[in-house]
Design an enzyme around this catalytic site. Structure first.
Site, PDB file in Angstrom:
ATOM      1  N   SER A   1      82.418  47.563 -55.329  1.00 20.29           N
ATOM      2  CA  SER A   1      83.278  46.391 -55.562  1.00 20.29           C
ATOM      3  C   SER A   1      83.284  45.373 -54.427  1.00 20.29           C
ATOM      4  CB  SER A   1      84.715  46.843 -55.849  1.00 20.29           C
ATOM      5  OG  SER A   1      84.802  47.404 -57.134  1.00 20.29           O
TER       6      SER A   1
ATOM      7  N   LYS B   1      82.545  41.882 -55.416  1.00 16.39           N
ATOM      8  CA  LYS B   1      83.541  40.968 -55.978  1.00 16.39           C
ATOM      9  C   LYS B   1      83.857  39.795 -55.058  1.00 16.39           C
ATOM     10  CE  LYS B   1      85.953  44.143 -59.145  1.00 16.39           C
ATOM     11  NZ  LYS B   1      85.468  45.504 -58.925  1.00 16.39           N
TER      12      LYS B   1
ATOM     13  N   SER C   1      91.047  44.996 -57.598  1.00 16.18           N
ATOM     14  CA  SER C   1      89.628  45.268 -57.859  1.00 16.18           C
ATOM     15  C   SER C   1      89.389  45.477 -59.356  1.00 16.18           C
ATOM     16  CB  SER C   1      89.154  46.486 -57.065  1.00 16.18           C
ATOM     17  OG  SER C   1      87.757  46.455 -56.877  1.00 16.18           O
TER      18      SER C   1
END
Length: 337
Positions: free
Chosen positions: A62, A65, A117
């Site tokens: 993640s 992101k 997230s």
């Protein structure tokens, strides 16, 4: 048998490091830092403080992101409204339970992406931006090249596992340093918990995955990530007072410990009740060594051995034996420098 084998390997590693002339403090890193790739840079000078396979390609999880957020901010205003597509409701967790047809402000979708997230929020924004995840990934890769992250390839806005998706500790740090310039991203990444609402009023509670926001008094802001393949990941900025470091960690077994270790090493030990002022750990250890209470070479790491040495010193000098180097302890201890 396995523990004995690992112990023997560690002993041989220390011997080899000693023969190679690598400082003892660097040898300690190899047994303390669990990340397979890591890069630490002084935020003021740009000097590399620690480097371990920073250009090795690994799954970013993640941490991707952050790049997703940068592309979204290129395409939308924070007050724009997006409609959640059906495809975003079938994404693998972590999710916040978005419902098809719901409408949200872009700013709240970004908060869901950076704080919680949320993979469903990342997917929804990718489709809103480019019509499909594959088209959005092309935007991500163009943005990455523009930022100098040439050793990365992104396939999913969420960072969920995908064939041929990879980045490096070095590239992720470049992406973070671009994200750091955006005030909204940095303020959002520092939020512990927050409620957002759909335009019809449904409340969604967000909780930050960055556990160091709760565990450490120093400022540790960035983006976390984890999958089985990627391990624990983090890229961000660690700060204490006027000092800051950029940290990028990939495939760590214990990312929180790695982050705390780097912060202790380069920013000084975390604040504790009763401490006034900041003292160099190296100076503390040198003074303790000169006074006969510390047998090792200074490492700059304030751990259990150093704390025990401080307590012994305090007892011998009729000081409060709490293991904390405050003004009174430092006044006596500094005489040994």
């Amino acid at each position: 048998m396995m523990l004995s084998h690992k112990k023997n390997l560690c002993i041989w590693l220390v011997i080899l490091l000693a023969l190679s002339g690598i400082p003892e403090s660097h040898a300690a890193y190899l047994s303390t830092v669990t990340a397979e790739s890591a890069l630490v840079i002084d935020a003021q000078s740009g000097r590399v403080l620690f480097s371990r396979y920073p250009h090795t390609k690994r799954a970013p999880a993640s941490t991707a992101k952050l790049l997703t957020a940068l592309v979204i901010l290129d395409d939308f205003d924070l007050n724009d409204v997006v409609v959640i597509p059906e495809a975003a409701t079938h994404v693998t967790p972590t999710v916040i339970g978005l419902r098809a047809g719901e409408r949200y402000y872009v700013r709240d979708m970004l908060r869901a992406i950076l704080i919680n997230s949320a993979n469903d929020a990342a997917t929804a924004m990718a489709i809103a931006s480019a019509g499909s995840e594959s088209h959005f990934a092309a935007k991500m890769n163009r943005k990455a090249r523009h930022l100098g992250a040439a050793d990365s390839n992104f396939v999913r806005a969420s960072g969920l596992p995908a064939k041929n998706q990879y980045s490096t500790a070095s590239d992720l740090m470049k992406i973070f340093r671009a994200a750091e310039k955006n005030n909204f991203i940095m303020k959002t990444a520092a939020i512990k918990t927050l409620n957002i609402r759909s335009l019809t009023g449904r409340v969604v509670t967000l909780k930050n995955h960055n556990k160091m926001l709760w565990r450490d008094s120093r400022e540790m802001v960035g983006k976390t990530g984890w999958t089985r393949r990627a391990g624990h990941c983090f890229v961000g900025k660690l700060s204490a007072g006027s000092e800051s470091i950029f940290v990028s960690i990939l495939k760590s077994e214990r990312a929180w410990n790695d982050m705390a270790f780097f912060a202790d090493r380069y920013l000084g030990p975390r604040s504790q009740p009763g401490i006034v002022g900041r003292y160099s750990v190296n100076d503390i250890q040198r003074a303790l060594k000169n006074a006969g209470y510390f047998d090792l070479e200074p490492t700059g790491f304030f751990g259990p051995i150093t704390k025990r040495s401080v307590i012994e010193f305090q007892k011998a000098h009729q000081l409060s034996a709490d293991g904390i180097v405050g003004p009174k302890t430092w006044h006596v201890l500094s005489q040994y420098l």
